[in-house]
Write an enzyme that holds these catalytic residues in place. Structure first.
Site, mmCIF file in Angstrom:
data_model
loop_
_atom_site.group_PDB
_atom_site.id
_atom_site.type_symbol
_atom_site.label_atom_id
_atom_site.label_comp_id
_atom_site.label_asym_id
_atom_site.label_seq_id
_atom_site.Cartn_x
_atom_site.Cartn_y
_atom_site.Cartn_z
ATOM 1 N N LYS A 94 0.836 -1.185 0.000
ATOM 2 C CA LYS A 94 0.000 0.000 0.000
ATOM 3 C C LYS A 94 0.890 1.261 0.000
ATOM 4 O O LYS A 94 2.116 1.167 0.153
ATOM 5 C CB LYS A 94 -0.952 -0.075 1.191
ATOM 6 C CG LYS A 94 -1.843 -1.347 1.093
ATOM 7 C CD LYS A 94 -3.087 -1.298 1.957
ATOM 8 C CE LYS A 94 -2.862 -1.801 3.339
ATOM 9 N NZ LYS A 94 -4.126 -2.063 4.082
ATOM 10 N N TYR A 134 -12.412 -2.650 -1.610
ATOM 11 C CA TYR A 134 -12.799 -2.661 -0.194
ATOM 12 C C TYR A 134 -14.310 -2.615 -0.011
ATOM 13 O O TYR A 134 -14.799 -2.128 1.024
ATOM 14 C CB TYR A 134 -12.138 -1.487 0.532
ATOM 15 C CG TYR A 134 -10.661 -1.696 0.815
ATOM 16 C CD1 TYR A 134 -10.223 -2.801 1.552
ATOM 17 C CD2 TYR A 134 -9.703 -0.808 0.358
ATOM 18 C CE1 TYR A 134 -8.876 -3.006 1.825
ATOM 19 C CE2 TYR A 134 -8.347 -1.005 0.633
ATOM 20 C CZ TYR A 134 -7.946 -2.116 1.364
ATOM 21 O OH TYR A 134 -6.605 -2.321 1.634
ATOM 22 N N PHE A 142 -14.103 4.158 8.862
ATOM 23 C CA PHE A 142 -12.800 4.501 8.278
ATOM 24 C C PHE A 142 -12.768 4.325 6.761
ATOM 25 O O PHE A 142 -11.729 4.532 6.131
ATOM 26 C CB PHE A 142 -11.693 3.658 8.928
ATOM 27 C CG PHE A 142 -11.913 2.166 8.832
ATOM 28 C CD1 PHE A 142 -11.569 1.463 7.688
ATOM 29 C CD2 PHE A 142 -12.468 1.466 9.891
ATOM 30 C CE1 PHE A 142 -11.759 0.097 7.609
ATOM 31 C CE2 PHE A 142 -12.676 0.102 9.823
ATOM 32 C CZ PHE A 142 -12.326 -0.593 8.661
ATOM 33 N N ARG A 172 -1.101 -14.622 3.962
ATOM 34 C CA ARG A 172 -1.730 -13.933 5.102
ATOM 35 C C ARG A 172 -0.900 -14.114 6.374
ATOM 36 O O ARG A 172 -0.763 -13.201 7.186
ATOM 37 C CB ARG A 172 -3.151 -14.465 5.325
ATOM 38 C CG ARG A 172 -4.127 -14.105 4.221
ATOM 39 C CD ARG A 172 -4.568 -12.666 4.275
ATOM 40 N NE ARG A 172 -5.390 -12.373 5.428
ATOM 41 C CZ ARG A 172 -6.076 -11.244 5.579
ATOM 42 N NH1 ARG A 172 -6.020 -10.294 4.645
ATOM 43 N NH2 ARG A 172 -6.801 -11.031 6.652
ATOM 44 N N THR A 178 -4.199 -7.977 10.916
ATOM 45 C CA THR A 178 -4.544 -6.661 10.357
ATOM 46 C C THR A 178 -4.059 -5.541 11.267
ATOM 47 O O THR A 178 -3.516 -4.542 10.803
ATOM 48 C CB THR A 178 -6.080 -6.563 10.194
ATOM 49 O OG1 THR A 178 -6.517 -7.678 9.421
ATOM 50 C CG2 THR A 178 -6.479 -5.278 9.508
ATOM 51 N N ARG A 189 3.814 -7.123 9.106
ATOM 52 C CA ARG A 189 3.188 -6.015 9.844
ATOM 53 C C ARG A 189 3.803 -5.831 11.229
ATOM 54 O O ARG A 189 3.949 -4.694 11.705
ATOM 55 C CB ARG A 189 1.677 -6.246 9.928
ATOM 56 C CG ARG A 189 0.968 -5.946 8.592
ATOM 57 C CD ARG A 189 -0.429 -6.472 8.563
ATOM 58 N NE ARG A 189 -1.187 -6.036 7.412
ATOM 59 C CZ ARG A 189 -2.312 -6.623 6.989
ATOM 60 N NH1 ARG A 189 -2.787 -7.687 7.636
ATOM 61 N NH2 ARG A 189 -2.946 -6.173 5.943
ATOM 62 N N ASN A 199 -0.959 -0.158 7.700
ATOM 63 C CA ASN A 199 -0.370 -1.490 7.892
ATOM 64 C C ASN A 199 0.307 -2.031 6.641
ATOM 65 O O ASN A 199 0.525 -3.216 6.500
ATOM 66 C CB ASN A 199 -1.403 -2.469 8.460
ATOM 67 C CG ASN A 199 -2.593 -2.659 7.554
ATOM 68 O OD1 ASN A 199 -2.634 -2.113 6.444
ATOM 69 N ND2 ASN A 199 -3.574 -3.429 7.990
ATOM 70 N N HIS A 202 -1.506 -5.486 1.751
ATOM 71 C CA HIS A 202 -2.774 -6.214 1.653
ATOM 72 C C HIS A 202 -2.493 -7.601 1.078
ATOM 73 O O HIS A 202 -1.631 -7.763 0.219
ATOM 74 C CB HIS A 202 -3.747 -5.487 0.717
ATOM 75 C CG HIS A 202 -4.863 -6.375 0.257
ATOM 76 N ND1 HIS A 202 -5.980 -6.607 1.018
ATOM 77 C CD2 HIS A 202 -4.996 -7.137 -0.861
ATOM 78 C CE1 HIS A 202 -6.765 -7.462 0.377
ATOM 79 N NE2 HIS A 202 -6.192 -7.791 -0.773
ATOM 80 N N GLU A 213 -9.911 -10.121 -6.653
ATOM 81 C CA GLU A 213 -8.897 -9.062 -6.612
ATOM 82 C C GLU A 213 -7.930 -9.138 -7.782
ATOM 83 O O GLU A 213 -7.557 -8.111 -8.361
ATOM 84 C CB GLU A 213 -8.162 -9.132 -5.269
ATOM 85 C CG GLU A 213 -9.081 -8.763 -4.103
ATOM 86 C CD GLU A 213 -8.549 -9.134 -2.728
ATOM 87 O OE1 GLU A 213 -9.270 -8.909 -1.740
ATOM 88 O OE2 GLU A 213 -7.419 -9.659 -2.631
HETATM 89 N N1 LIG Z 1 -10.265 0.077 12.659
HETATM 90 C C1 LIG Z 1 -9.634 0.473 11.557
HETATM 91 N N2 LIG Z 1 -9.203 1.733 11.438
HETATM 92 C C2 LIG Z 1 -8.577 2.154 10.333
HETATM 93 N N3 LIG Z 1 -8.320 1.380 9.274
HETATM 94 C C3 LIG Z 1 -8.715 0.114 9.348
HETATM 95 C C4 LIG Z 1 -9.393 -0.425 10.484
HETATM 96 N N4 LIG Z 1 -9.669 -1.719 10.260
HETATM 97 C C5 LIG Z 1 -9.180 -1.991 9.045
HETATM 98 N N5 LIG Z 1 -8.605 -0.901 8.492
HETATM 99 C C6 LIG Z 1 -7.965 -0.796 7.181
HETATM 100 O O1 LIG Z 1 -8.733 -1.510 6.245
HETATM 101 C C7 LIG Z 1 -7.954 -2.536 5.669
HETATM 102 C C8 LIG Z 1 -8.850 -3.698 5.357
HETATM 103 O O2 LIG Z 1 -9.362 -4.204 6.555
HETATM 104 P P1 LIG Z 1 -9.752 -5.725 6.697
HETATM 105 O O3 LIG Z 1 -10.603 -5.832 7.883
HETATM 106 O O4 LIG Z 1 -10.258 -6.214 5.392
HETATM 107 O O5 LIG Z 1 -8.358 -6.372 7.073
HETATM 108 P P2 LIG Z 1 -7.319 -7.186 6.220
HETATM 109 O O6 LIG Z 1 -8.025 -8.105 5.311
HETATM 110 O O7 LIG Z 1 -6.303 -7.766 7.122
HETATM 111 O O8 LIG Z 1 -6.582 -6.032 5.471
HETATM 112 P P3 LIG Z 1 -6.217 -5.997 3.957
HETATM 113 O O9 LIG Z 1 -7.524 -6.172 3.233
HETATM 114 O O10 LIG Z 1 -5.612 -4.627 3.779
HETATM 115 O O11 LIG Z 1 -5.263 -7.114 3.758
HETATM 116 C C9 LIG Z 1 -6.872 -2.811 6.674
HETATM 117 O O12 LIG Z 1 -5.718 -3.386 6.114
HETATM 118 C C10 LIG Z 1 -6.593 -1.445 7.207
HETATM 119 O O13 LIG Z 1 -5.737 -0.738 6.315
#
Ligand SMILES: Nc1ncnc2c1ncn2[C@@H]1O[C@H](COP(=O)(O)OP(=O)(O)OP(=O)(O)O)[C@@H](O)[C@H]1O
Length: 238
Positions: A94, A134, A142, A172, A178, A189, A199, A202, A213
């Site tokens: 990212k 997303y 957020f 993963r 996350t 991470r 973080n 992705h 995706e």
């Molecule tokens: N509470 C939060 N506050 C801010 N940003 C968040 C929060 N939770 C998730 N995110 C952002 O949204 C992204 C997607 O969240 P998701 O719950 O899908 O987690 P993930 O699948 O581990 O992440 P990613 O899809 O980025 O791999 C996270 O990687 C993070 O950048």
């Protein structure tokens, strides 16, 4: 034979620009046919069209006949084959990861693990693409900030497709939780982040996500089928 396939019917679209280990960069858009309506309206930087053949690299225009097979009928499906050594996952560094110059380390980790890079490009995704990516988080508070951070162009995203055994689940695990504060030591991470909103990376969380995706971010012709010379030493089970 291969070069005939490459040029057959697509002379204007596919131009040999460099050979023997040199690289070519395309100014192509990011999203593929499956992402219709989600094409990047934003800047696409150096979309590295990995359609290398042998020791040559080819420049491919998105305006060309994208359905033209570059290899042959045995080509791996864009999203890979679930549960095999041809499983594929979508990994994206990212904008914060790019700003922090962590791209090389992340690629190194996947390569060193024995995974094969089959797609790679630097792109600033459009709002539409990020919102589709997303979509499951649309109701989260957020969400708008997340989409802005992905698309505002302060740094591009490095979009990648990696292939190998169990790569979705292992990818993963390599990323870590996350929330970086909950990520296991040694994960990407945990090693590089403290904030859930920054973080840096992705990774697809299931085959279905990988399918969605990969086809959202990549055109089929941006994915390369190739066999690493060490494949026998990495993938054999005896
Ligand atoms: N509470 C939060 N506050 C801010 N940003 C968040 C929060 N939770 C998730 N995110 C952002 O949204 C992204 C997607 O969240 P998701 O719950 O899908 O987690 P993930 O699948 O581990 O992440 P990613 O899809 O980025 O791999 C996270 O990687 C993070 O950048």
């Amino acid at each position: 034979m291969l070069s005939r396939t490459l040029f057959n019917g697509s002379r204007q679209a596919v131009r040999l620009v460099k050979s023997a280990g040199q690289r070519a960069y395309s100014s192509a858009g990011a999203a593929g046919p499956a992402a219709s309506g989600a094409r990047t309206s934003g800047l696409t930087l150096g979309a590295l069209s990995m359609v290398g053949a042998g020791s040559a690299w080819y420049y491919q225009s998105q305006s060309g006949p994208l359905g033209t097979p570059l290899y042959n009928d045995s080509r791996t499906p864009a999203a890979g084959i679930k549960g095999t050594s041809q499983e594929r996952t979508f990994i994206a560094v990212k904008p914060d990861g790019v700003q922090r110059a962590l791209v090389g380390d992340i690629i190194k980790r996947f390569e060193a693990r024995g995974y094969k890079l089959v797609g790679l490009k630097l792109t600033v995704p459009s709002k539409s693409l990020a919102e589709k990516h997303y979509a499951d988080l649309r109701t989260k508070p957020f969400f708008n900030g997340l989409v802005d951070y992905m698309t505002n162009g302060k740094a591009p995203v490095v979009a990648m497709v990696w292939e190998g055994k169990d790569v979705i689940r292992q990818g993963r695990r390599m990323l870590g939780a996350t929330n970086p504060l909950e990520a296991a030591p040694g994960t990407i991470r945990a090693d590089y982040c403290t904030s859930i909103g920054r973080n840096i990376i992705h990774g697809s969380d299931s085959f279905e996500s990988a399918l969605t995706e990969i086809t959202l971010w990549f055109n089929e012709n941006e994915l390369a089928d190739w066999t690493p010379s060490n494949a026998e030493w990495v993938t054999a089970d005896n």
